[in-house]
Design a protein around this motif. Structure first.
Motif, PDB file in Angstrom:
ATOM      1  N   LYS A   1     -28.538  -0.917   1.817  1.00 36.35           N
ATOM      2  CA  LYS A   1     -29.487  -0.825   2.926  1.00 36.35           C
ATOM      3  C   LYS A   1     -28.917  -1.464   4.206  1.00 36.35           C
ATOM      4  N   ASP A   2     -27.814  -2.227   4.067  1.00 36.90           N
ATOM      5  CA  ASP A   2     -27.179  -2.858   5.224  1.00 36.90           C
ATOM      6  C   ASP A   2     -26.018  -2.032   5.792  1.00 36.90           C
ATOM      7  N   LEU A   3     -25.745  -0.882   5.177  1.00 40.07           N
ATOM      8  CA  LEU A   3     -24.668  -0.017   5.684  1.00 40.07           C
ATOM      9  C   LEU A   3     -25.065   0.580   7.030  1.00 40.07           C
ATOM     10  N   PRO A   4     -24.059   0.898   7.880  1.00 43.07           N
ATOM     11  CA  PRO A   4     -24.370   1.662   9.085  1.00 43.07           C
ATOM     12  C   PRO A   4     -25.109   2.947   8.708  1.00 43.07           C
ATOM     13  N   GLU A   5     -26.027   3.349   9.581  1.00 42.98           N
ATOM     14  CA  GLU A   5     -26.958   4.459   9.324  1.00 42.98           C
ATOM     15  C   GLU A   5     -26.295   5.721   8.760  1.00 42.98           C
ATOM     16  N   ASP A   6     -25.123   6.086   9.293  1.00 41.92           N
ATOM     17  CA  ASP A   6     -24.521   7.375   8.917  1.00 41.92           C
ATOM     18  C   ASP A   6     -23.652   7.304   7.660  1.00 41.92           C
ATOM     19  N   LEU A   7     -23.467   6.099   7.104  1.00 44.99           N
ATOM     20  CA  LEU A   7     -22.594   5.969   5.932  1.00 44.99           C
ATOM     21  C   LEU A   7     -23.390   6.031   4.635  1.00 44.99           C
TER      22      LEU A   7
ATOM     23  N   TYR B   1     -21.451   5.588   1.598  1.00 44.02           N
ATOM     24  CA  TYR B   1     -20.684   4.732   0.694  1.00 44.02           C
ATOM     25  C   TYR B   1     -19.533   4.086   1.456  1.00 44.02           C
ATOM     26  N   ALA B   2     -19.305   2.800   1.224  1.00 46.12           N
ATOM     27  CA  ALA B   2     -18.153   2.101   1.801  1.00 46.12           C
ATOM     28  C   ALA B   2     -17.334   1.518   0.662  1.00 46.12           C
ATOM     29  N   GLY B   3     -16.040   1.808   0.657  1.00 52.14           N
ATOM     30  CA  GLY B   3     -15.175   1.398  -0.439  1.00 52.14           C
ATOM     31  C   GLY B   3     -14.708  -0.042  -0.346  1.00 52.14           C
ATOM     32  N   ILE B   4     -13.895  -0.419  -1.322  1.00 48.39           N
ATOM     33  CA  ILE B   4     -13.366  -1.783  -1.421  1.00 48.39           C
ATOM     34  C   ILE B   4     -12.291  -2.004  -0.362  1.00 48.39           C
ATOM     35  N   ASN B   5     -12.347  -3.158   0.287  1.00 52.04           N
ATOM     36  CA  ASN B   5     -11.351  -3.518   1.304  1.00 52.04           C
ATOM     37  C   ASN B   5      -9.988  -3.710   0.633  1.00 52.04           C
ATOM     38  N   PRO B   6      -8.987  -2.880   0.983  1.00 57.61           N
ATOM     39  CA  PRO B   6      -7.678  -2.997   0.328  1.00 57.61           C
ATOM     40  C   PRO B   6      -6.929  -4.265   0.733  1.00 57.61           C
ATOM     41  N   ALA B   7      -7.402  -4.928   1.790  1.00 54.20           N
ATOM     42  CA  ALA B   7      -6.750  -6.156   2.234  1.00 54.20           C
ATOM     43  C   ALA B   7      -7.457  -7.388   1.679  1.00 54.20           C
ATOM     44  N   GLY B   8      -8.302  -7.179   0.684  1.00 53.13           N
ATOM     45  CA  GLY B   8      -9.032  -8.305   0.103  1.00 53.13           C
ATOM     46  C   GLY B   8     -10.472  -8.287   0.566  1.00 53.13           C
ATOM     47  N   GLY B   9     -11.406  -8.233  -0.362  1.00 47.51           N
ATOM     48  CA  GLY B   9     -12.819  -8.125  -0.019  1.00 47.51           C
ATOM     49  C   GLY B   9     -13.491  -9.473   0.021  1.00 47.51           C
ATOM     50  N   PRO B  10     -14.804  -9.478  -0.149  1.00 49.12           N
ATOM     51  CA  PRO B  10     -15.572 -10.737  -0.092  1.00 49.12           C
ATOM     52  C   PRO B  10     -15.112 -11.745  -1.144  1.00 49.12           C
ATOM     53  N   LEU B  11     -14.553 -11.247  -2.237  1.00 48.03           N
ATOM     54  CA  LEU B  11     -14.110 -12.164  -3.286  1.00 48.03           C
ATOM     55  C   LEU B  11     -12.653 -12.599  -3.075  1.00 48.03           C
TER      56      LEU B  11
ATOM     57  N   THR C   1      -7.517   0.297  18.671  1.00 50.07           N
ATOM     58  CA  THR C   1      -6.194   0.156  18.053  1.00 50.07           C
ATOM     59  C   THR C   1      -6.289  -0.692  16.781  1.00 50.07           C
ATOM     60  N   ALA C   2      -7.522  -0.939  16.317  1.00 50.08           N
ATOM     61  CA  ALA C   2      -7.730  -1.762  15.123  1.00 50.08           C
ATOM     62  C   ALA C   2      -7.205  -1.033  13.885  1.00 50.08           C
ATOM     63  N   THR C   3      -6.855  -1.806  12.856  1.00 54.03           N
ATOM     64  CA  THR C   3      -6.365  -1.211  11.600  1.00 54.03           C
ATOM     65  C   THR C   3      -7.438  -0.326  10.975  1.00 54.03           C
ATOM     66  N   PHE C   4      -8.677  -0.838  10.963  1.00 47.24           N
ATOM     67  CA  PHE C   4      -9.762  -0.130  10.289  1.00 47.24           C
ATOM     68  C   PHE C   4     -10.710   0.536  11.288  1.00 47.24           C
ATOM     69  N   ILE C   5     -11.247   1.669  10.915  1.00 50.29           N
ATOM     70  CA  ILE C   5     -12.226   2.382  11.756  1.00 50.29           C
ATOM     71  C   ILE C   5     -13.532   1.596  11.766  1.00 50.29           C
ATOM     72  N   HIS C   6     -14.059   1.319  10.560  1.00 50.44           N
ATOM     73  CA  HIS C   6     -15.257   0.482  10.440  1.00 50.44           C
ATOM     74  C   HIS C   6     -14.806  -0.932  10.116  1.00 50.44           C
ATOM     75  N   ASP C   7     -15.222  -1.871  10.942  1.00 49.17           N
ATOM     76  CA  ASP C   7     -14.864  -3.268  10.731  1.00 49.17           C
ATOM     77  C   ASP C   7     -15.402  -3.754   9.382  1.00 49.17           C
ATOM     78  N   GLN C   8     -14.587  -4.513   8.649  1.00 51.72           N
ATOM     79  CA  GLN C   8     -14.993  -4.952   7.299  1.00 51.72           C
ATOM     80  C   GLN C   8     -16.280  -5.782   7.323  1.00 51.72           C
ATOM     81  N   ASN C   9     -16.489  -6.549   8.409  1.00 52.80           N
ATOM     82  CA  ASN C   9     -17.681  -7.397   8.472  1.00 52.80           C
ATOM     83  C   ASN C   9     -18.971  -6.593   8.596  1.00 52.80           C
ATOM     84  N   SER C  10     -18.828  -5.317   9.023  1.00 52.93           N
ATOM     85  CA  SER C  10     -20.032  -4.484   9.157  1.00 52.93           C
ATOM     86  C   SER C  10     -20.331  -3.744   7.862  1.00 52.93           C
ATOM     87  N   LEU C  11     -19.460  -3.931   6.860  1.00 50.16           N
ATOM     88  CA  LEU C  11     -19.608  -3.187   5.610  1.00 50.16           C
ATOM     89  C   LEU C  11     -20.050  -4.118   4.492  1.00 50.16           C
TER      90      LEU C  11
END
Ligand code: CU
Length: 205
Positions: free
Chosen positions: A113-119, A121-131, A98-108
């Protein structure tokens, strides 16, 4: 036929040839730089508002070495799988979450080379990214943005190793990482077509 009529005909014919050539070239360029609407820009975040949960077009064609520009409008996050993953696979991955995101932001993480195997490209977090891009205002820059996804014909290697993955030809699934949006049908297919070095002008199928 007067000389004037004859010369005007030549002008018209030559203009026609030039126009055809430039239209053909424009079509070639189009396959290397493609824009895709990612949301309808309504900035309406109510649950169940399926009208804004779209990727247009649903079938995107691009040549290997090209760039897809996601015109992100609203609270969305592009997520692109390598060839082989289907929407059914994503539904199975979600399960009872029931989480908002399918892939948890911390895993992205940013490093490819740190992306999950099947991905791919992972886009920018719309709720605010690392910055910590603020997403408090609406419409906000964190939500409304262009994200350019390169599909390089070869791997990019920098001082810290692999900086960008090579995009193998094939069909890539792109989804919105917001769970409810994906379940409303917010996904599309990106067909990456190989370009033969000796024949850059081959016909599109
Ligand atoms: Cu979305």
């Amino acid at each position: 036929m007067t000389r004037w009529t004859l010369s005007m005909m030549c002008v018209v014919i030559l203009f026609g040839i030039g126009l055809t050539a430039s239209l053909t070239m424009a079509d070639e360029d189009k396959r290397l730089s493609v824009t895709v609407a990612f949301g309808r820009g309504l900035n309406t975040a109510q649950p169940g508002n399926a009208v804004n949960h779209v990727i247009l077009p649903k079938k995107i064609k691009i040549k290997q070495g090209g760039v897809v520009h996601f015109l992100v409008a609203g609270f969305h996050q592009p997520m692109v799988y390598k060839p082989g993953t289907t929407p059914e696979d994503v539904r199975a991955f979600i399960g009872n979450s029931t989480a908002t995101f399918i892939h948890d932001q911390n895993s992205l993480l940013v490093d490819p080379k740190d992306l999950p195997e099947d991905l791919f490209y992972a886009g920018i977090n719309p709720a605010g990214g690392p910055l910590n891009t603020p997403a408090s205002a609406n419409p906000s820059n964190a939500m409304n943005r262009v994200e350019s996804m390169g599909l390089p014909a070869e791997e990019g290697v920098g001082t810290n190793g692999v900086a960008s993955l090579k995009a193998e030809p094939g069909v890539y699934l792109v989804i919105c990482n917001v769970r409810g949006h994906f379940l409303d049908g917010m996904f599309a297919l990106v067909k990456v077509k190989a370009v033969k070095a000796e024949d850059e002008d081959e016909e599109d199928d």
